[in-house]
Design a protein around this motif. Sequence first.
Motif, PDB file in Angstrom:
ATOM      1  N   PHE A  74       1.400 -10.124  -7.877  1.00 49.13           N
ATOM      2  CA  PHE A  74       1.149  -8.936  -8.684  1.00 49.13           C
ATOM      3  C   PHE A  74       2.481  -8.312  -9.045  1.00 49.13           C
ATOM      4  CE2 PHE A  74      -2.791  -9.386  -6.285  1.00 49.13           C
ATOM      5  CZ  PHE A  74      -3.724  -9.253  -7.289  1.00 49.13           C
ATOM      6  N   GLY A  75       2.695  -8.078 -10.335  1.00 52.31           N
ATOM      7  CA  GLY A  75       3.981  -7.577 -10.798  1.00 52.31           C
ATOM      8  C   GLY A  75       4.059  -6.079 -10.935  1.00 52.31           C
ATOM      9  N   ASP A  76       2.961  -5.430 -11.253  1.00 50.88           N
ATOM     10  CA  ASP A  76       2.967  -3.995 -11.487  1.00 50.88           C
ATOM     11  C   ASP A  76       2.079  -3.344 -10.445  1.00 50.88           C
ATOM     12  OD1 ASP A  76       3.297  -1.518 -12.698  1.00 50.88           O
ATOM     13  OD2 ASP A  76       1.618  -1.834 -14.069  1.00 50.88           O
ATOM     14  N   VAL A  77       2.664  -2.571  -9.553  1.00 49.92           N
ATOM     15  CA  VAL A  77       1.916  -1.880  -8.511  1.00 49.92           C
ATOM     16  C   VAL A  77       2.095  -0.387  -8.740  1.00 49.92           C
ATOM     17  CG1 VAL A  77       1.626  -1.517  -6.036  1.00 49.92           C
ATOM     18  CG2 VAL A  77       2.300  -3.767  -6.894  1.00 49.92           C
ATOM     19  N   ALA A  94      -4.745   6.529   0.216  1.00 44.90           N
ATOM     20  CA  ALA A  94      -3.814   6.203  -0.856  1.00 44.90           C
ATOM     21  C   ALA A  94      -4.513   5.195  -1.760  1.00 44.90           C
ATOM     22  CB  ALA A  94      -2.528   5.608  -0.289  1.00 44.90           C
ATOM     23  N   ARG A  95      -4.501   5.443  -3.040  1.00 46.88           N
ATOM     24  CA  ARG A  95      -5.102   4.522  -3.996  1.00 46.88           C
ATOM     25  C   ARG A  95      -4.000   3.713  -4.647  1.00 46.88           C
ATOM     26  NH1 ARG A  95      -7.399   8.649  -7.733  1.00 46.88           N
ATOM     27  NH2 ARG A  95      -5.650   9.737  -6.862  1.00 46.88           N
ATOM     28  N   TRP A  96      -4.254   2.430  -4.828  1.00 39.18           N
ATOM     29  CA  TRP A  96      -3.270   1.533  -5.436  1.00 39.18           C
ATOM     30  C   TRP A  96      -3.947   0.719  -6.527  1.00 39.18           C
ATOM     31  CZ3 TRP A  96       1.659   1.929  -3.839  1.00 39.18           C
ATOM     32  CH2 TRP A  96       1.875   2.553  -2.618  1.00 39.18           C
ATOM     33  N   ALA A  97      -3.213   0.416  -7.564  1.00 41.08           N
ATOM     34  CA  ALA A  97      -3.676  -0.490  -8.611  1.00 41.08           C
ATOM     35  C   ALA A  97      -2.576  -1.515  -8.837  1.00 41.08           C
ATOM     36  CB  ALA A  97      -3.957   0.267  -9.906  1.00 41.08           C
ATOM     37  N   ALA A  98      -2.939  -2.786  -8.804  1.00 43.09           N
ATOM     38  CA  ALA A  98      -1.952  -3.855  -8.993  1.00 43.09           C
ATOM     39  C   ALA A  98      -2.403  -4.737 -10.136  1.00 43.09           C
ATOM     40  CB  ALA A  98      -1.804  -4.674  -7.718  1.00 43.09           C
ATOM     41  N   ARG A  99      -1.496  -5.053 -11.016  1.00 49.16           N
ATOM     42  CA  ARG A  99      -1.779  -5.894 -12.173  1.00 49.16           C
ATOM     43  C   ARG A  99      -1.066  -7.227 -11.989  1.00 49.16           C
ATOM     44  NH1 ARG A  99      -2.411  -2.743 -17.354  1.00 49.16           N
ATOM     45  NH2 ARG A  99      -4.396  -2.493 -16.357  1.00 49.16           N
TER      46      ARG A  99
END
Length: 109
Positions: A74-77, A94-99
């Motif tokens: 995943f490149g964008d966290v 904590a909320r995280w989104a990974a692309r």
Amino acid sequence: MSAKGAVKDDGDYLMLEINCEDLPEDNVGPVASMFYGFSVFYCMTTSLASGGAALGTCGMPEAVVRRLCAEAGFGDVARPPSRAGTAPRWRGGARWAARPRRAAGCRLC
């Protein structure tokens, strides 16, 4: 199937984790004590029993989340800002989104 393999090209992997600091000594107070108890007696034990890595004793700090996401491809966290505003970071999740990381011009990866 890996988490990255399950995410579409334009999709996100979302993760909710205990909101903790990178340094264990910075996780203080009654809520942090409760999180440590949950983590040691349930989370870490369950991870070890399932052959997991048991990565922490009070959630996964930001540095660990970013390292594991990078290792998984995943490149964008991103960590959206907390709604609590002035509350200490360790309160709540904590909320995280990974692309997924994609090679430039590659339609297969």
